[in-house]
Design an enzyme around this catalytic site. Structure first.
Site, mmCIF file in Angstrom:
data_model
loop_
_atom_site.group_PDB
_atom_site.id
_atom_site.type_symbol
_atom_site.label_atom_id
_atom_site.label_comp_id
_atom_site.label_asym_id
_atom_site.label_seq_id
_atom_site.Cartn_x
_atom_site.Cartn_y
_atom_site.Cartn_z
ATOM 1 N N GLY A 109 -4.338 -4.668 2.656
ATOM 2 C CA GLY A 109 -4.565 -5.787 2.349
ATOM 3 C C GLY A 109 -6.194 -6.371 3.085
ATOM 4 O O GLY A 109 -6.387 -6.043 3.893
ATOM 5 N N TYR A 140 5.760 -8.589 16.251
ATOM 6 C CA TYR A 140 5.769 -7.607 15.287
ATOM 7 C C TYR A 140 6.326 -6.236 15.737
ATOM 8 O O TYR A 140 7.384 -5.478 15.199
ATOM 9 C CB TYR A 140 4.060 -7.777 14.329
ATOM 10 N N GLN A 144 1.109 -1.529 -0.259
ATOM 11 C CA GLN A 144 -0.180 0.373 -0.084
ATOM 12 C C GLN A 144 0.896 1.388 0.222
ATOM 13 O O GLN A 144 0.969 2.326 -0.905
ATOM 14 C CB GLN A 144 -0.823 -0.063 1.081
ATOM 15 N N GLU A 150 3.068 0.394 16.914
ATOM 16 C CA GLU A 150 3.035 -0.777 17.948
ATOM 17 C C GLU A 150 4.352 -1.103 18.230
ATOM 18 O O GLU A 150 4.756 -1.442 19.425
ATOM 19 C CB GLU A 150 3.451 -1.975 16.856
ATOM 20 N N ARG A 205 -6.469 -11.325 19.096
ATOM 21 C CA ARG A 205 -5.720 -11.487 19.903
ATOM 22 C C ARG A 205 -5.343 -12.038 21.224
ATOM 23 O O ARG A 205 -4.099 -12.352 20.986
ATOM 24 C CB ARG A 205 -4.538 -10.493 19.427
ATOM 25 N N SER A 223 6.675 1.410 13.937
ATOM 26 C CA SER A 223 4.978 1.443 13.433
ATOM 27 C C SER A 223 4.876 1.825 15.018
ATOM 28 O O SER A 223 5.566 2.246 16.244
ATOM 29 C CB SER A 223 4.484 -0.069 13.280
ATOM 30 N N HIS A 235 -2.469 3.663 8.821
ATOM 31 C CA HIS A 235 -3.080 4.103 8.021
ATOM 32 C C HIS A 235 -4.097 3.560 6.700
ATOM 33 O O HIS A 235 -2.982 2.468 6.523
ATOM 34 C CB HIS A 235 -2.132 5.328 7.075
HETATM 35 N N1 GDD Z 1 -7.357 -7.929 10.893
HETATM 36 C C1 GDD Z 1 -7.956 -8.042 12.018
HETATM 37 N N2 GDD Z 1 -8.933 -8.925 11.528
HETATM 38 N N3 GDD Z 1 -8.193 -7.041 12.927
HETATM 39 C C2 GDD Z 1 -9.579 -7.427 13.884
HETATM 40 C C3 GDD Z 1 -10.193 -8.141 13.341
HETATM 41 C C4 GDD Z 1 -10.139 -8.729 11.975
HETATM 42 O O1 GDD Z 1 -11.724 -9.083 12.045
HETATM 43 N N4 GDD Z 1 -11.292 -8.050 14.679
HETATM 44 C C5 GDD Z 1 -10.682 -6.980 15.404
HETATM 45 N N5 GDD Z 1 -10.043 -6.371 14.814
HETATM 46 C C6 GDD Z 1 -8.360 -5.860 15.809
HETATM 47 C C7 GDD Z 1 -8.125 -6.058 15.938
HETATM 48 O O2 GDD Z 1 -7.294 -7.189 17.097
HETATM 49 C C8 GDD Z 1 -6.695 -4.457 16.537
HETATM 50 O O3 GDD Z 1 -7.146 -4.308 17.639
HETATM 51 C C9 GDD Z 1 -7.723 -4.036 15.225
HETATM 52 O O4 GDD Z 1 -8.859 -4.648 15.011
HETATM 53 C C10 GDD Z 1 -6.539 -3.431 14.271
HETATM 54 O O5 GDD Z 1 -6.068 -4.755 13.595
HETATM 55 P P1 GDD Z 1 -5.384 -4.649 11.582
HETATM 56 O O6 GDD Z 1 -5.943 -3.775 10.519
HETATM 57 O O7 GDD Z 1 -4.890 -5.743 11.912
HETATM 58 O O8 GDD Z 1 -3.745 -3.584 12.033
HETATM 59 P P2 GDD Z 1 -2.832 -3.416 13.323
HETATM 60 O O9 GDD Z 1 -3.528 -2.250 14.479
HETATM 61 O O10 GDD Z 1 -2.902 -4.623 14.172
HETATM 62 O O11 GDD Z 1 -1.436 -3.541 12.549
HETATM 63 C C11 GDD Z 1 -1.406 -1.793 11.363
HETATM 64 O O12 GDD Z 1 -0.996 -1.197 11.928
HETATM 65 C C12 GDD Z 1 -0.034 -1.061 12.092
HETATM 66 C C13 GDD Z 1 0.678 0.200 13.015
HETATM 67 O O13 GDD Z 1 0.696 1.483 11.828
HETATM 68 C C14 GDD Z 1 -1.119 -2.855 10.867
HETATM 69 O O14 GDD Z 1 -0.454 -2.025 9.307
HETATM 70 C C15 GDD Z 1 0.736 -2.882 11.339
HETATM 71 O O15 GDD Z 1 1.711 -2.934 9.986
HETATM 72 C C16 GDD Z 1 1.083 -1.438 11.455
HETATM 73 O O16 GDD Z 1 2.546 -1.291 11.754
#
Ligand code: GDD
Length: 330
Positions: free
Chosen positions: A189, A153, A11, A131, A282, A129, A183
């Site tokens: 994805g 991660y 992205q 994170e 998680r 990040s 973002h």
């Molecule tokens: N993926 C996913 N799928 N997340 C879910 C779901 C689901 O079905 N249901 C709830 N969530 C919650 C996750 O538990 C998390 O708290 C939140 O939604 C966001 O999850 P993600 O979209 O997978 O993103 P992330 O915050 O874990 O990580 C992303 O952002 C980080 C900070 O910019 C990624 O892009 C990382 O690579 C990045 O560093």
């Protein structure tokens, strides 16, 4: 100006490529041998004969292949290097911890080791990040907030970000850490929550899907628009001196609020479609990850220009258009 991007097919890589091309750059990208360019996020640029192999060049290289990496860096001699490559799914990092740490932590260290040996090293932007802050002592977080990651991660990103600081001080390199909060865009994805939600709202509206299954909907994030964030990365390398910057909107929203906003775009009642699956939890969730981007604003003049509701609308409408062309089912 010449830029090299690791992770160009992702992205951020694709939006940054568009931005740099628009500013007259020659752009080079590293592509994994396993990446498919067909229908990828770069397809529209790759398929343009005025761009491909004229101002946009792709090189096959896995980040563990240091010989090839060094050779490409020597041949391309970029002014700027943007480093995005690495396993980016937080939930998955519990399942594939070793390869996550290998690609993010060791991948970044290998790159730094090559840079320190170059006669004219490029400026480096490292995509760190939010994170890294995990369960932070401070809300909102700044560049000075201590790192306290809660998943493999985040721990790997914390290592990489600290190495960037160490190499900047020890070797005098122009290295920048961007602490990027979530973002999003239509190019996100489908296994990240925002895209999963927007795609489901669009597919349900079009009669192509029956329900949306999520994990923890009370989880909160600071969500911004990916196009704003790549602009911040670029600005950070144009500045006279290197540093670390938080890139964030400063606003927290829950997954639940995101669901409500996305379903509102298509006029559906989310209550009829949302299901919960414990397997998507998680266990170790970060808390209160919300960033204070005032340093980026003061030093770089960076501010996010788009808000959450315009982001959600953009994503749902893009999925509506995509699914109308290529339906999930008839
Ligand atoms: N993926 C996913 N799928 N997340 C879910 C779901 C689901 O079905 N249901 C709830 N969530 C919650 C996750 O538990 C998390 O708290 C939140 O939604 C966001 O999850 P993600 O979209 O997978 O993103 P992330 O915050 O874990 O990580 C992303 O952002 C980080 C900070 O910019 C990624 O892009 C990382 O690579 C990045 O560093």
């Amino acid at each position: 100006m010449r830029a090299l991007i690791t992770g160009i097919t992702g992205q951020d890589g694709s939006y940054l490529t568009e931005l740099l091309l628009a500013h007259g750059y020659e752009v080079h990208g590293l592509v994994r041998r396993t990446s498919t360019l067909e229908r990828s996020r770069l397809q529209h640029l790759y398929a343009d004969p005025d761009l491909y192999n004229r101002r946009l060049f792709l090189h096959y290289c896995d980040l563990e292949d240091t010989t090839t990496l060094r050779r490409i860096l020597l041949r391309v001699a970029p002014d700027e290097l943007y480093h995005f490559a690495g396993q980016s799914h937080v939930g998955l990092s519990f399942e594939i911890a070793e390869s996550t740490v290998e690609s993010i932590a060791m991948g970044t260290l290998r790159l730094l080791e090559i840079l320190r040996d170059l006669a004219a090293p490029p400026r480096l932007f490292h995509a760190a990040s939010s994170e890294v802050f995990g369960r932070p002592l401070q809300v909102p977080q700044t560049e000075l907030t201590p790192m306290a990651p809660v998943n493999p991660y985040g721990a790997a990103k914390a290592f990489a970000a600290q190495m960037v600081r160490i190499y900047r001080e020890k070797h005098g390199l122009f290295l920048v850490n961007g602490f990027l909060y979530n973002h999003e865009s239509p190019r996100r994805g489908e296994n990240f929550v925002t895209r999963k939600i927007c795609r489901a709202a669009a597919a349900i509206h079009l009669g192509q899907q029956d329900q949306l299954t999520l994990g923890d909907t009370s989880a909160q994030r600071d969500w911004g628009d990916a196009r704003d964030y790549v602009r911040g990365m670029w600005l950070s390398l144009r500045h006279e001196t290197p540093g670390d910057y938080v890139f964030a909107t400063g606003r927290l929203h829950s997954v639940q609020q995101f669901v409500e906003a996305a379903f509102a775009v298509v006029g559906l009642d989310w209550r009829q479609y949302l299901r919960r699956d414990e397997r998507l939890l998680r266990g170790q969730e970060p808390a209160q990850l919300v960033g204070d981007a005032s340093l980026a604003e003061q030093v770089l003049g960076w501010k996010p220009e788009r808000d959450l509701s315009s982001l959600v609308r953009w994503m749902v409408e893009a999925d509506l258009a995509e699914l109308a062309k290529r339906p999930l089912r008839r």
